[in-house]
Design an enzyme around this catalytic site. Structure first.
Site, PDB file in Angstrom:
ATOM      1  N   LYS A 208     -10.173  28.665 -25.706  1.00 50.27           N
ATOM      2  CA  LYS A 208      -9.272  28.143 -26.744  1.00 50.27           C
ATOM      3  C   LYS A 208      -9.804  26.813 -27.271  1.00 50.27           C
ATOM      4  O   LYS A 208      -9.924  26.608 -28.461  1.00 50.27           O
ATOM      5  CB  LYS A 208      -7.864  27.990 -26.143  1.00 50.27           C
ATOM      6  N   GLU A 214     -16.393  25.037 -17.211  1.00 52.02           N
ATOM      7  CA  GLU A 214     -16.847  26.294 -16.598  1.00 52.02           C
ATOM      8  C   GLU A 214     -17.405  27.238 -17.657  1.00 52.02           C
ATOM      9  O   GLU A 214     -18.500  27.806 -17.509  1.00 52.02           O
ATOM     10  CB  GLU A 214     -15.676  26.992 -15.884  1.00 52.02           C
ATOM     11  N   GLY A 280      -2.920  29.297 -23.707  1.00 51.24           N
ATOM     12  CA  GLY A 280      -3.994  30.082 -23.088  1.00 51.24           C
ATOM     13  C   GLY A 280      -3.458  31.257 -22.286  1.00 51.24           C
ATOM     14  O   GLY A 280      -3.933  32.386 -22.384  1.00 51.24           O
ATOM     15  N   ARG A 281      -2.418  30.995 -21.483  1.00 52.34           N
ATOM     16  CA  ARG A 281      -1.884  32.058 -20.608  1.00 52.34           C
ATOM     17  C   ARG A 281      -1.006  33.044 -21.365  1.00 52.34           C
ATOM     18  O   ARG A 281      -0.481  33.980 -20.774  1.00 52.34           O
ATOM     19  CB  ARG A 281      -1.143  31.419 -19.425  1.00 52.34           C
ATOM     20  N   GLU A 366       1.551  28.039 -13.913  1.00 46.56           N
ATOM     21  CA  GLU A 366       1.096  26.997 -14.840  1.00 46.56           C
ATOM     22  C   GLU A 366       2.241  26.664 -15.811  1.00 46.56           C
ATOM     23  O   GLU A 366       2.317  25.556 -16.330  1.00 46.56           O
ATOM     24  CB  GLU A 366      -0.157  27.470 -15.606  1.00 46.56           C
ATOM     25  N   HIS A 397       0.052  47.334   4.657  1.00 45.61           N
ATOM     26  CA  HIS A 397      -0.739  47.239   5.891  1.00 45.61           C
ATOM     27  C   HIS A 397      -1.250  45.824   6.126  1.00 45.61           C
ATOM     28  O   HIS A 397      -2.160  45.620   6.921  1.00 45.61           O
ATOM     29  CB  HIS A 397      -1.900  48.226   5.827  1.00 45.61           C
ATOM     30  N   LYS A 521      -9.854  17.947 -13.171  1.00 47.58           N
ATOM     31  CA  LYS A 521     -11.008  18.150 -14.065  1.00 47.58           C
ATOM     32  C   LYS A 521     -11.736  16.830 -14.279  1.00 47.58           C
ATOM     33  O   LYS A 521     -12.959  16.758 -14.245  1.00 47.58           O
ATOM     34  CB  LYS A 521     -10.524  18.620 -15.446  1.00 47.58           C
TER      35      LYS A 521
HETATM   36  O1  F6P Z   1      -7.277  24.185 -17.113  1.00 44.36           O
HETATM   37  C1  F6P Z   1      -6.247  25.011 -17.489  1.00 44.36           C
HETATM   38  C2  F6P Z   1      -6.514  25.659 -18.801  1.00 44.36           C
HETATM   39  O2  F6P Z   1      -6.332  24.733 -19.802  1.00 44.36           O
HETATM   40  C3  F6P Z   1      -5.639  26.865 -18.999  1.00 44.36           C
HETATM   41  O3  F6P Z   1      -4.392  26.559 -19.458  1.00 44.36           O
HETATM   42  C4  F6P Z   1      -6.466  27.668 -19.925  1.00 44.36           C
HETATM   43  O4  F6P Z   1      -6.033  28.997 -19.987  1.00 44.36           O
HETATM   44  C5  F6P Z   1      -7.835  27.498 -19.311  1.00 44.36           C
HETATM   45  O5  F6P Z   1      -7.849  26.155 -18.889  1.00 44.36           O
HETATM   46  C6  F6P Z   1      -8.994  27.781 -20.205  1.00 44.36           C
HETATM   47  O6  F6P Z   1      -8.981  26.975 -21.336  1.00 44.36           O
HETATM   48  P1  F6P Z   1      -9.866  27.318 -22.593  1.00 44.36           P
HETATM   49  O7  F6P Z   1      -9.428  28.650 -23.111  1.00 44.36           O
HETATM   50  O8  F6P Z   1      -9.603  26.216 -23.577  1.00 44.36           O
HETATM   51  O9  F6P Z   1     -11.291  27.357 -22.163  1.00 44.36           O
END
Ligand code: F6P
Length: 557
Positions: A208, A214, A280-281, A366, A397, A521
């Site tokens: 987003k 990452e 995002g979620r 979240e 199980h 972060k």
């Molecule tokens: O760190 C949390 C977050 O901001 C989430 O809310 C989001 O879904 C995820 O990181 C990834 O963010 P992006 O889509 O901006 O890479």
């Protein structure tokens, strides 16, 4: 900014406390006394059948929960969300994931912008692109069609697409597969590309913000892997121009930050946008769902969106007494705030839904893992639930022991499907029928338990009778779907989105921000130099961190 109503000051809250104090859970007795209990507490929600009757509720409790929803102003907040008011106060944003699934003839203008037209323009672009990939018209740099799509994203840019892709595998086009890279642990990307042919691989970089450490790190690694492999194999020339052409054919992006996409080197024509009013979620039904569109095709994705929309309409229009997301959200309030439940199990009896609990963890935790309200004041009661789960029967199980006989109350949602994708028989036995018998057996065992006398009647040695007693009165909700279709998956997601919303409103939360992920972060970036051997940076860390990093450096080969 309006102040959230403190739920604990409402009349309904006091009523619920009185009801709780007087209530002696007795699901056996309640079912015996009221032969219509199951019928009265079972509801239809689009294609879903939802049975709430094995919960620790009666008519008075349900009525009081619905009064509480009213007294905290839930109907007004719900309308504010659907109409595009800026209810995400800490980020000053509208919350309009429901607009992502509006049909093209719907009308929604927010701040002078035709939201429906914007949504459908992106959808059309995604659908056209997906058709090209699916038909083989979209070719890699050497002229071969794409056979593997690798989505690079994390959090909402990963959990939704991977969960839905896995859930809808039976609808996937043959010859096309998707993989998902999320973790910055380099093992993730290394394993996922190890056996891939770069000439037939398409990467989707989904972020987003297009700033996530990452995702951008993994995207750069993937880009290097692709270009090196293409150059080394002689598939492309060793020139900047050839590299650019290869990226254009093998990288597309999904983001709200299209300028940053261009900076990364991805052609803006190959970028699919969305908007800051999609959390995002809450984004799997936006362009973030691109891998799903490629896998199941535009028609399947339209069906998926129609499932969300059906539940949105239900949530927005159905009277409280039959409004399933509202009832389920309020039931969670009942368990968290009046029964001191800390966690909530989600137990899909559908192997294809194996990532659903993980998906729900981000959606719910979240969203509602917060201790201040939307106006910055402190919350007035416990908030949030720890969501967890595994598919049945695997969980049976492993951890069901604690749900059946432990000391904690763990409300559990059982989700099952009537018609399996693989109606396989073991001899004469319908294996899926056997599987679902476990679903029905577990919810009955949790509700009705087994008394000491019943255990004794089986001839059990008196000394071990207590260990074999099941107290019962363990609350469950049963959700059944005729088939795990794209629409049903959309329905399930929307159901839990709205459950999460309901709980957030009662607690007075901004369920759409996520400031709690920021500190870690920032610290990771500050600590990184120490991990890379900078003694000065290491000296600035606390003693525990210094000791851990020093040991790490000492052991590092
Ligand atoms: O760190 C949390 C977050 O901001 C989430 O809310 C989001 O879904 C995820 O990181 C990834 O963010 P992006 O889509 O901006 O890479």
């Amino acid at each position: 900014m309006n102040t959230p109503v403190d739920p604990t000051t409402t009349e309904a809250w006091a009523d619920l406390q009185t009801l709780k104090d007087a209530l002696v859970p007795d699901l056996r007795g309640w079912f015996e006394a009221d032969p219509h209990r199951a019928e009265e507490l079972t509801f239809d929600l689009a294609d879903l059948r939802v049975d709430l009757s094995k919960n620790l509720i009666n008519e008075d409790v349900v009525a009081a929960l619905l009064r509480l929803a009213d007294q905290v102003g839930l109907p007004g907040r719900r309308e504010a969300m659907f109409s595009g008011e800026r209810i995400n106060t800490t980020e000053n944003r509208a919350v309009l994931h429901t607009a992502l699934r509006l049909p093209s003839d719907a009308e929604l203008v927010v701040d002078g912008q035709d939201v429906v037209a914007d949504v459908h323009a992106v959808q059309d672009k995604m659908f056209a692109f997906a058709e090209k990939v699916r038909s083989g018209e979209w070719k890699g740099v050497t002229g071969k069609p794409i056979s593997t799509v690798v989505n690079i994203g994390i959090g909402g840019s990963d959990l939704g697409p991977v969960m839905v892709y896995e859930a809808l595998l039976p609808y996937k086009q043959d010859g096309l597969t998707c993989r998902f890279v999320s973790n910055i642990d380099p093992s993730d990307v290394a394993e996922k590309v190890a056996d891939l042919d770069p000439t037939t691989t398409l990467f989707i970089v989904a972020s987003k913000t297009f700033t996530t450490l990452e995702t951008l790190t993994n995207a750069r690694i993937a880009r290097d892997w692709l270009l090196n492999a293409l150059v080394e194999s002689g598939a492309i020339e060793d020139t900047d121009e050839a590299r650019k052409a290869a990226i254009a054919k093998h990288f597309v992006a999904v983001s709200t930050a299209l300028d940053k996409v261009a900076d990364f080197g991805i052609d803006p024509d190959n970028a699919f946008g969305f908007w800051d009013w999609v959390g995002g979620r809450y984004s799997v039904d936006s362009a973030v769902g691109l891998p799903v569109v490629i896998a199941i095709g535009p028609d399947g994705f339209r069906d998926f969106l129609s499932g969300f929309h059906a539940v949105d309409e239900h949530f927005r229009t159905v009277a409280p007494e039959g409004n399933v997301p509202l009832l389920m959200g309020m039931l969670n309030i009942w368990y968290v705030n009046f029964w001191n439940a800390h966690s909530h199990a989600v137990l899909p009896y559908a192997q294809y839904l194996h990532r659903f609990p993980a998906y729900l963890q981000q959606l719910t935790m979240e969203s509602n893992g917060k201790s201040v309200r939307w106006d910055g004041s402190k919350v007035t009661t416990d908030t949030g639930e720890i969501y967890w789960g595994e598919p049945g029967t695997n969980g049976q199980h492993a951890f069901y022991q604690l749900i059946h006989q432990g000391t904690r109350l763990i409300p559990a949602d059982f989700i099952g499907v009537v018609n399996p994708a693989h109606p396989i028989k073991d001899g004469d036995t319908d294996v899926h029928g056997l599987f679902m018998a476990n679903f029905f057996a577990q919810t009955a065992a949790l509700a009705f338990g087994k008394t000491a006398d019943e255990v004794r009647a089986e001839g059990t040695d008196e000394a071990i009778v207590p260990a074999r007693v099941f107290a019962g009165n363990k609350p469950t909700t049963s959700i059944l779907a005729p088939v795990l279709s794209p629409s049903v998956v959309g329905q399930l997601i929307a159901l839990y989105e709205h459950i999460t919303f309901v709980e957030g409103i009662v607690w007075g939360l901004d369920s759409f921000d996520q400031w709690g992920v920021e500190l870690g972060k920032k610290l990771a970036l500050e600590i990184a130099p120490a991990v890379f051997g900078d003694a000065e940076a290491l000296a600035k860390q606390d003693p525990s961190t210094q000791s851990l990093v020093s040991w790490y450096l000492e052991k590092r080969d």
